[in-house]
Design a protein around this motif. Structure first.
Motif, short mmCIF file in Angstrom:
data_model
loop_
_atom_site.label_atom_id
_atom_site.label_comp_id
_atom_site.label_asym_id
_atom_site.label_seq_id
_atom_site.Cartn_x
_atom_site.Cartn_y
_atom_site.Cartn_z
N LYS A 18 2.32 1.68 -3.46
CA LYS A 18 1.29 2.14 -4.40
C LYS A 18 1.04 3.64 -4.25
CE LYS A 18 -3.09 0.50 -6.29
NZ LYS A 18 -4.18 -0.51 -6.13
N GLU A 19 1.03 4.11 -3.02
CA GLU A 19 0.80 5.54 -2.77
C GLU A 19 1.91 6.39 -3.40
OE1 GLU A 19 0.41 6.01 1.43
OE2 GLU A 19 -1.45 4.85 1.54
N GLN A 47 0.83 -1.20 0.00
CA GLN A 47 0.00 0.00 0.00
C GLN A 47 0.87 1.26 0.00
OE1 GLN A 47 -2.56 -0.53 3.39
NE2 GLN A 47 -3.79 -2.12 2.40
N MET A 63 3.90 5.49 -5.89
CA MET A 63 3.86 5.34 -7.35
C MET A 63 2.71 6.14 -7.95
SD MET A 63 4.85 1.29 -7.44
CE MET A 63 4.88 1.03 -9.20
N ASN A 64 1.55 6.11 -7.29
CA ASN A 64 0.40 6.87 -7.80
C ASN A 64 0.65 8.37 -7.77
OD1 ASN A 64 -1.04 4.55 -8.27
ND2 ASN A 64 -2.26 4.66 -6.40
N ALA A 65 1.53 8.80 -6.85
CA ALA A 65 1.86 10.22 -6.75
C ALA A 65 3.03 10.58 -7.66
CB ALA A 65 2.21 10.56 -5.30
#
Length: 218
Positions: free
Chosen positions: A50-51, A47, A53-55
Motif C-alpha cells: 500500500k505504501e 502495508q 502504491m500510494n506513492a
C-alpha cells in the motif's frame, strides 16, 4: 497439481483459471487477489504494498513473492494450486523455483495461452463499461448493447476506459513481451510448457487446457 498459467493480456487467463481450478479441485491464486487480501487484512506485506502504491511506485518483487509464498503455504494449497499472474518476470520465476525446491515440490505444467496480438487488441479495445455501474460491461463485437453507447441494464452511458484504449493495450503487450514472455523460455528449458490456442468459446479453450495438462502430467 501445481500449475502456472501465462498468456498476454486479453487471453482470458482469469476466466480459464477459475474453470481449471474448479475442474482440478485446487485453489486459484491470482496476484490481484493476493494484493487485495493482504491490503484489506492489513498484513505487513499488504502495508508495504500500500505504501508503494500510494506513492505511485511499483511494488517490488520481494513483496509480491512474499505474498505468493505465504499463500502457497496455506493448508488448502497443500495438494496443489494454479498460479495466475505470478510469476510475472524471471526474478519471480527463479524465486518460485527456489521456494518449491526448498519444500520438496515441483511444478507439473506451465500452461501458455496463445492469442494473436491483433485479437488481443480487438478483445480489449472493444470493451465498453457503464459509467453508472462499472460491473455492467459490454463488447462492441462479442456482446454489444441493444442501443449503441447505452447500458442495457440501467440506461447509463457506456464508455471506453483509458486502460482499454488501443494505445494502452499495445503498451501492455510490449511490457508482456519484455518482462513476462522470458519466463516461457525459462520453463521450456525445464520441459514444463504446454501451449494451447486461446481462441474460440470458453468451454473449448478449457477443454484444450485440460487435455494439455493431462498429457503433460502423464
Amino acid at each position: 497439481m501445481r500449475i502456472v498459467l501465462v498468456g498476454p493480456p486479453g487471453a482470458g487467463k482469469g476466466t480459464q483459471a477459475a474453470y481449471l481450478a474448479k475442474n482440478l479441485a485446487i485453489p486459484h491464486i491470482s496476484t490481484g487477489d493476493l494484493f487485495r487480501a493482504n491490503m484489506s487484512q492489513g498484513t505487513p506485506l499488504g502495508q508495504q504494498a500500500k505504501e508503494y502504491m500510494n506513492a505511485g511506485r511499483l511494488v517490488p518483487d520481494s513483496v509480491t513473492i512474499g505474498m505468493a509464498e505465504d499463500r502457497m503455504r496455506q493448508e488448502d494449497a497443500a495438494g496443489g494450486f494454479l498460479l495466475d499472474g505470478f510469476p510475472r518476470n524471471l526474478a519471480q520465476a527463479e524465486a518460485l523455483d527456489a521456494f518449491l525446491k526448498a519444500d520438496g515440490m515441483a511444478l507439473d505444467a506451465v500452461l501458455d495461452l496463445e492469442v494473436p496480438e491483433d485479437e488481443v487488441v480487438k478483445r480489449i479495445a472493444g470493451r465498453r463499461t457503464c459509467r453508472t455501474d462499472s460491473s455492467h460491461t459490454f463488447h462492441v463485437i462479442y456482446s454489444p448493447p441493444k442501443q449503441e453507447g447505452v447500458c442495457d441494464k440501467c440506461g447509463g452511458e457506456l464508455y471506453q476506459r483509458e486502460d482499454d484504449s488501443e494505445d494502452t493495450v499495445r503498451k501492455r503487450l510490449e511490457v508482456y513481451h519484455s518482462e513476462t514472455e522470458p519466463i516461457i523460455d525459462h520453463y521450456k528449458a525445464q520441459g514444463l510448457v504446454v501451449t494451447i490456442s486461446a481462441l474460440g468459446k470458453v468451454a473449448e479453450v478449457t477443454g484444450r487446457a485440460m487435455e494439455a495438462i493431462a498429457a503433460q502430467a502423464a
